[in-house]
Design an enzyme around this catalytic site. Sequence first.
Site, PDB file in Angstrom:
ATOM      1  N   SER A   1     -77.659 -26.603 -27.266  1.00  0.00           N
ATOM      2  CA  SER A   1     -77.801 -26.508 -28.779  1.00  0.00           C
ATOM      3  C   SER A   1     -79.155 -26.999 -28.945  1.00  0.00           C
ATOM      4  CB  SER A   1     -76.849 -27.291 -29.465  1.00  0.00           C
ATOM      5  OG  SER A   1     -77.061 -27.575 -30.914  1.00  0.00           O
TER       6      SER A   1
ATOM      7  N   LYS B   1     -77.541 -21.885 -28.811  1.00  0.00           N
ATOM      8  CA  LYS B   1     -77.028 -22.299 -30.263  1.00  0.00           C
ATOM      9  C   LYS B   1     -78.237 -22.771 -30.939  1.00  0.00           C
ATOM     10  CE  LYS B   1     -74.366 -25.999 -32.148  1.00  0.00           C
ATOM     11  NZ  LYS B   1     -73.119 -26.524 -32.270  1.00  0.00           N
TER      12      LYS B   1
ATOM     13  N   LYS C   1     -79.844 -24.153 -34.560  1.00  0.00           N
ATOM     14  CA  LYS C   1     -79.738 -24.852 -35.734  1.00  0.00           C
ATOM     15  C   LYS C   1     -80.267 -23.859 -37.060  1.00  0.00           C
ATOM     16  CE  LYS C   1     -77.356 -28.469 -34.516  1.00  0.00           C
ATOM     17  NZ  LYS C   1     -75.759 -28.778 -34.924  1.00  0.00           N
TER      18      LYS C   1
ATOM     19  N   ASP D   1     -75.843 -22.237 -35.918  1.00  0.00           N
ATOM     20  CA  ASP D   1     -75.000 -23.409 -36.446  1.00  0.00           C
ATOM     21  C   ASP D   1     -75.520 -24.202 -37.805  1.00  0.00           C
ATOM     22  OD1 ASP D   1     -73.317 -25.604 -37.105  1.00  0.00           O
ATOM     23  OD2 ASP D   1     -73.449 -26.786 -35.130  1.00  0.00           O
TER      24      ASP D   1
ATOM     25  N   GLU E   1     -71.576 -20.881 -37.008  1.00  0.00           N
ATOM     26  CA  GLU E   1     -70.695 -22.289 -37.113  1.00  0.00           C
ATOM     27  C   GLU E   1     -70.788 -23.043 -38.362  1.00  0.00           C
ATOM     28  OE1 GLU E   1     -71.480 -24.320 -33.505  1.00  0.00           O
ATOM     29  OE2 GLU E   1     -70.786 -26.287 -34.446  1.00  0.00           O
TER      30      GLU E   1
ATOM     31  N   ASP F   1     -66.434 -26.357 -37.433  1.00  0.00           N
ATOM     32  CA  ASP F   1     -66.572 -27.701 -36.634  1.00  0.00           C
ATOM     33  C   ASP F   1     -66.114 -28.596 -37.643  1.00  0.00           C
ATOM     34  OD1 ASP F   1     -67.803 -29.677 -35.609  1.00  0.00           O
ATOM     35  OD2 ASP F   1     -69.732 -28.998 -35.240  1.00  0.00           O
TER      36      ASP F   1
ATOM     37  N   LYS G   1     -64.139 -30.859 -30.946  1.00  0.00           N
ATOM     38  CA  LYS G   1     -64.772 -32.008 -30.519  1.00  0.00           C
ATOM     39  C   LYS G   1     -63.722 -32.874 -30.573  1.00  0.00           C
ATOM     40  CE  LYS G   1     -69.349 -31.168 -32.576  1.00  0.00           C
ATOM     41  NZ  LYS G   1     -70.454 -31.363 -33.350  1.00  0.00           N
TER      42      LYS G   1
ATOM     43  N   GLY H   1     -70.395 -30.574 -28.994  1.00  0.00           N
ATOM     44  CA  GLY H   1     -71.242 -31.810 -28.492  1.00  0.00           C
ATOM     45  C   GLY H   1     -71.475 -32.899 -29.535  1.00  0.00           C
TER      46      GLY H   1
END
Length: 374
Positions: free
Chosen positions: A141, A167, A169, A194, A219, A244, A268, A296
């Site tokens: 990520s 991934k 952001k 995400d 996400e 998430d 998670k 994570g």
Amino acid sequence: MGMTPFYIEKVILHRLVMDLKNPFETSFGTFKKKDFFIIEAVDGDGNHGFGESVAFPIPWYTEETVATTEHVIKDFLLPLLFEKAIQHPDEISKRFAVVRRNNMAKAAVEGAVWDLYAKRQGVPLAVALGGERDRIESGVSIGIQSSVSDLLKIMEGHLEEGYKRIKLKIKPGMDVDVIREVRHHFPEIQLMADANSAYTLKDTDTLKQLDAFGLMMIEQPLGHDDIYEHSLLQSKLDTPICLDESINSLTDARAAVELGSCRVINLKIGRVGGISETKRIHDFCRGKGVPVWCGGMLESGVGRAHNIAVASLPQFVYPGDISASDRYWERDIIKPPVTLQNGEIIVKSTPGIGYDIDWQALEANRVECHVHHR
Ligand code: OSB
Ligand code: MG
């Protein structure tokens, strides 16, 4: 497996502050260091189990903080833990259910009990959980970068290291153009985005533009506490939505899947209150054919080891945000550190979490230590 019940005789809270190698920027804030607890549970036979609290110092991802987890663990969870003997770790989440929410606090303690239980049985944690994989695919990520050229350089490095999925952001203003350029440079890779809850339904047209780039999923685009609006958005997008922040329990997962709010779930352990609840959500998703993957929280090696064990369960079908130790830390607090072999992490076959504590490293980063007796 018939088991003699055991008591937790002692719990030690180790508070650590560790510098991240690189700052990690999300739509809600930037992480420069990790301030967190390692929970050590000790039985009467000389076994030690370890858990990690994933709460951050600031309540910007969920409502919990380092301070609230300390309060809830000390004043409510440890008395419940010490009260009765334990036969199986699944009992812990039931015992903790009298405390509402506070999932990260619960998960930290329960994780230490799971490790201890697996060590008492002499089996790897992954095996104690019913895991079926001997290796898991690793993803990475990447935080928001100040320029696309920086981002492309970082991605190149991670792809060279072997990571199987990237991934990125995103946030308003740092989304469609960034993803377009990244996709142009890397047309084939497994790529996802995400948003950490940075958009509203008014942004539907922007999010719809992301459909052009073949993302595996997007996400948590909408509210951290929303399930309904995600169902409206999902009906307009081709790209699968992955939830998430919105999924804090099996109840949430059931609502999200039945309402069509997502097609994938990021699991998670800390967010859902522990390994037992993670397994329940996993089993539900398996029954529904909904893929899950392990998220994570910029964990140290202890939390990472729990994530690896959980990700060995069969419905964890996509690479997780479980990266190598050296993606986060100069020196991790476990021996050996987590490493990649062709983009995969080997699931340990030694008892419990399968890694030893590097006490020298742990103590070098420790700022507080409190012992609690039964
Ligand atoms: O939303 O998945 C998230 C890090 C901190 C808080 C929330 C998130 C993340 C990550 C990093 O994406 C995952 C990791 O590498 O540990
Ligand atoms: Mg996320």
